[in-house]
Design an enzyme around this catalytic site. Structure first.
Site, short mmCIF file in Angstrom:
data_model
loop_
_atom_site.label_atom_id
_atom_site.label_comp_id
_atom_site.label_asym_id
_atom_site.label_seq_id
_atom_site.Cartn_x
_atom_site.Cartn_y
_atom_site.Cartn_z
N HIS A 161 0.81 -1.23 0.00
CA HIS A 161 0.00 0.00 0.00
C HIS A 161 0.85 1.28 0.00
O HIS A 161 0.68 2.16 -0.83
CB HIS A 161 -0.88 0.04 1.25
CG HIS A 161 -1.65 -1.21 1.53
ND1 HIS A 161 -2.85 -1.54 0.90
CD2 HIS A 161 -1.40 -2.22 2.40
CE1 HIS A 161 -3.29 -2.69 1.38
NE2 HIS A 161 -2.45 -3.12 2.28
O1 RIB Z 1 -4.29 -0.29 5.55
C1 RIB Z 1 -2.96 -0.26 5.12
C2 RIB Z 1 -2.19 0.79 5.85
O2 RIB Z 1 -2.23 0.54 7.27
C3 RIB Z 1 -0.71 0.80 5.51
O3 RIB Z 1 -0.18 2.08 5.69
C4 RIB Z 1 -0.12 -0.16 6.51
O4 RIB Z 1 1.27 0.08 6.73
C5 RIB Z 1 -0.91 0.22 7.74
O5 RIB Z 1 -0.30 1.36 8.32
#
Ligand code: RIB
Ligand code: CA
Length: 330
Positions: free
Chosen positions: A251
């Protein structure tokens, strides 16, 4: 080079994002600030030191941010996805440890904003507590943030921490609402809707591992992270029919790619709302497509439609693989 600050809760995908930021020729990484999130603040802080050390970026000052959300405590972290050490159970691979933090995150961010001779890009890839506190305590500095790029939310595919909520927003919904709804800093949101499409497979990870020490450390996290994320995706956020245990989303790296190369992702301007109730929808981001308030606050939301997903995946490889980083950028 554009000045860049990254606020982060490393975190496996944060590790990919910081590697990309530390190596991107377009930006001058001016500061990294650690916030609670995937794991607790002491661990995210140590992991940020580990990453700056492994990346040879001990020159980048580290600040310590919030250790909890603004209002309501959260009941869980994400060690089930990121491992108890926050780096996929292989934190020791991320060495040597970088320098100690220079101080508090808000002071460090304020210093960079005040001394920069051009607007600063602020990438927020953890809960938005630090960003909300900065804008609440130093509203005078808001105009010095040229662009805020946030990894968070889910506007149409469901959540990864509850039926509707994405982890970063869910971890501090009040902070997320301040930043995404009430502030006016130009903001791009990179939600699960896109990051669960730009997944990487075992071949991509194996190539990364073979590229050198940084790639090897990043890829080594997959034995824990991939399993957790895949399970998370199966709980309702699954988008890509190819998804399965062998594909994992990174992500935060997708968000940082947009931060360093603006326009890489297709975006649409949307009015957003964030549920700050204490019910089952807490932390859900609502996209209001009714176009009610011309001139109202909109956020540029990254979407799969119009994004060259394969191109993004290739760009991430080019920017993360040790053997390609040193090569001229194509
Ligand atoms: O939902 C994904 C996010 O939440 C990403 O930034 C992961 O590292 C967590 O922080
Ligand atoms: Ca994160």
């Amino acid at each position: 080079m554009t000045p860049l600050i990254v606020d982060t809760d490393p975190g496996v995908d944060d590790a990919y994002a910081l590697a990309l930021a530390a190596r991107a020729p377009e930006v001058d990484l001016r500061a990294v600030t650690a916030v609670f999130g995937n794991v607790d603040l002491p661990t995210t802080t140590t992991n940020a030191r580990r990453l700056l050390g492994l990346l040879g970026r001990g020159d980048v000052p580290l600040g310590v941010g919030a250790e909890r959300p603004l209002i309501h405590p959260t009941t869980r972290r994400a060690a089930d996805v990121h491992g108890d050490d926050g780096l996929g159970g292989v934190a020791e691979r991320f060495a040597p440890l970088g320098p100690e933090p220079v101080g508090r995150a808000l002071d460090l961010i304020a210093d960079v904003l005040q001394t920069s001779d051009e607007p600063v890009v602020l990438a927020a890839i953890g809960p938005l507590t630090d960003v909300a506190l900065l804008l609440a305590t130093r509203p005078d500095l808001a105009e010095r943030i040229g662009r805020l790029v946030v990894m968070g939310g889910s506007i149409g595919i469901g959540g990864n921490v509850s039926a509707g909520a994405e982890f970063n927003v869910w971890s501090d919904p009040e902070a997320a609402r301040r930043v995404l709804v009430e502030e006016r800093v130009p903001t791009t949101l990179v939600p699960l809707d896109l990051t669960h499409v730009v997944t990487v497979d075992q071949v991509w990870l194996a190539d990364l591992a073979a590229s050198g020490p940084v790639g090897d450390a990043l890829a080594a996290t997959r034995h824990v992270y991939g399993r957790g994320e895949a399970i998370g995706r199966r709980s309702g956020a699954e988008l890509d029919p190819r998804d399965g245990v062998d594909r994992v989303p990174i992500h935060d790296a997708v968000a940082l790619l947009e931060a360093v190369a603006p326009g890489t992702l297709a975006t649409i301007p949307l009015e957003l709302e964030v549920d700050t109730s204490l019910g089952p929808a807490r932390g859900t981001v609502l996209a209001d497509r009714r176009g009610r308030a011309p001139g109202g606050r909109t956020v540029d939301v990254a979407v799969p439609e119009g994004t060259d997903v394969d191109g993004v995946r290739d760009a991430l490889a080019r920017r993360l693989r040790d053997d390609m980083v040193s090569a001229p950028r194509g």
